[in-house]
Design an enzyme around this catalytic site. Structure first.
Site, short mmCIF file in Angstrom:
data_model
loop_
_atom_site.label_atom_id
_atom_site.label_comp_id
_atom_site.label_asym_id
_atom_site.label_seq_id
_atom_site.Cartn_x
_atom_site.Cartn_y
_atom_site.Cartn_z
N CYS A 166 0.86 -1.39 0.34
CA CYS A 166 0.38 -0.02 0.22
C CYS A 166 0.73 1.44 0.29
CB CYS A 166 -1.08 -0.41 1.26
SG CYS A 166 -2.13 1.44 1.38
N PRO A 167 0.61 2.38 -1.11
CA PRO A 167 1.58 3.04 -1.21
C PRO A 167 1.12 3.97 -0.29
CG PRO A 167 0.10 3.36 -3.14
CD PRO A 167 -0.08 1.74 -2.37
#
Length: 416
Positions: A166-167
């Site tokens: 997840c950025p």
């Protein structure tokens, strides 16, 4: 003194506070995520919650609106921290390939020589709930990945029960932080709903109090309108993500498995029923980390696999032995030829000098020094019946083509 594990970590992670906190390589996105959460809540507290508390609600109810917003935000931030700053389930790397899985194969070169090579099977099967599941070998971590494990190309680590990277939180989502990630997303969804609802309620009170239209109320509180628009857009994102992960939890899937194997129609061996799947996700004990990043490193001696560099073809040893035998035979024949030439030269010399060949003896010595050979040496001895003196000389024969002899004729003349 040896350094700590996190200082020599081969992954792309970032460590803070002496290895106590671990983040992904894109942890720079965390301040942006914090800004997206804190900014609207701050605007809501200043321009909406305070007005609702002073104008439309008694002191207790008005304070509750503000307190709920602040506590909810703190809860979301704590969940964000637990998601992004902890080990998601990284599988420790091996320093060497697993020796029990090594297999040896041979490759034949153009000249016919066979070279041994070490091969590791790319996959192997393990049993999960009585069903064989194929696991892959990771060349980077030099291990067979556990079931549901995958290698994250961003963090450069193998993560157990890998869901996705997840950025927004700057971290992989795996077995040790998935529940916190889901709670973060779902709590952010509820926070968006709360901010949107309270902002809409404030617009409603403005319309009723001033007996005006909705447009007049929106002009009176533009911040409420902006917060409603922002919350509505965010709700599509975090709300949709919450619904998708509710489906994944109910079927005991990961995001990676859903996108990777969706078209394969394979049986999900991990699905144990909706209720048990939820209990496994939220009520099971979080696995302890398999890495002690603050521990001191222990130096291990490098291991090596000793193999023959080449394998000879069948019969090649016999061929080399026959070649050596042929070389030795040729050398003996050359030595015999030299001996014959020396004997002929000796006989010719004896004939010219009138000496008795019965009193001549030729000795040939060959002396090897290192890898070169010294030419044969001729030793001549002259014996006389009258007991005269004896003289002997040594001469070198070079290449069997020319012989130089020096003799002492003192004994011969004295006999005459």
């Amino acid at each position: 003194m040896a350094g700590r594990v996190y200082e020599a970590w081969k992954g792309s992670n970032k460590f803070l506070f002496g290895g106590r906190l671990i983040f992904g390589p894109d942890a720079w996105s965390l301040p942006f995520t914090l800004l997206l959460i804190i900014t609207p809540v701050t605007l809501f507290s200043v321009f909406v919650a305070t007005h609702l508390r002073h104008k439309f609600f008694p002191n207790t109810a008005g304070d509750a609106i503000l307190v709920i917003a602040i506590l909810f935000t703190l809860f979301v931030l704590i969940l964000l921290f637990l998601t992004s700053a902890r080990d998601p389930g990284i599988v420790p790397r091996n320093l060497h390939p697993p020796e029990e899985e090594l297999s040896y194969e041979t490759t034949v070169s153009s000249d016919g020589r066979q070279t041994p090579t070490v091969q590791i099977p790319r996959t192997k099967e393990v049993m999960v709930y009585g069903v064989p599941v194929r696991v892959k070998y990771c060349d980077t971590c030099m291990l067979y990945r556990p079931p549901r494990c995958s290698h994250c190309s961003i963090c450069n680590n193998c993560v157990e029960r890998f869901d996705h990277h997840c950025p927004w939180v700057g971290q992989c989502i795996g077995v040790r932080n998935y529940r916190f990630f889901f709670m973060f997303v779902s709590s952010a969804t509820l926070l968006c709903i709360y901010v949107f609802s309270m902002s809409a309620l404030y617009i409603k009170f403005l319309m009723d109090n001033n007996q005006g239209t909705v447009w007049r109320a929106m002009r009176e509180s533009p911040w409420s309108v902006m917060l409603m628009i922002y919350s509505f857009i965010s709700l599509w994102f975090v709300g949709g993500l919450t619904g998708f992960h509710l489906y994944l939890i109910s079927t005991n899937q990961t995001t990676y498995e859903n996108f990777r194997y969706r078209s394969d129609n394979r049986i999900n061996v991990y699905n144990r029923g909706c209720s048990k799947n939820f209990l496994e996700t939220f009520c099971s004990k979080v696995k302890p980390s398999r890495n002690d990043f603050r521990a001191f490193m222990r130096e291990e001696p490098p291991r090596s696999i000793t193999l023959a560099t080449t394998w000879e073809r069948p019969g090649e040893e016999e061929e080399e032995e026959s070649l050596d035998l042929e070389e030795r035979r040729q050398k003996v024949e050359d030595d015999l030829d030299i001996d014959q030439d020396v004997m002929k030269l000796q006989q010719r010399s004896n004939a010219e000098e009138g000496s008795d060949p019965a009193h001549q003896r030729v000795e040939i010595d060959q002396i090897r020094v290192g890898s070169s050979e010294r030419a044969p040496t001729i030793r001549s001895e002259v014996r006389h019946a009258n007991g005269g003196t004896r003289s002997s000389t040594k001469e070198d024969v070079t290449s069997g083509s020319s012989v130089r002899e020096s003799r002492s004729y003192a004994a011969a003349e004295e006999g005459r």
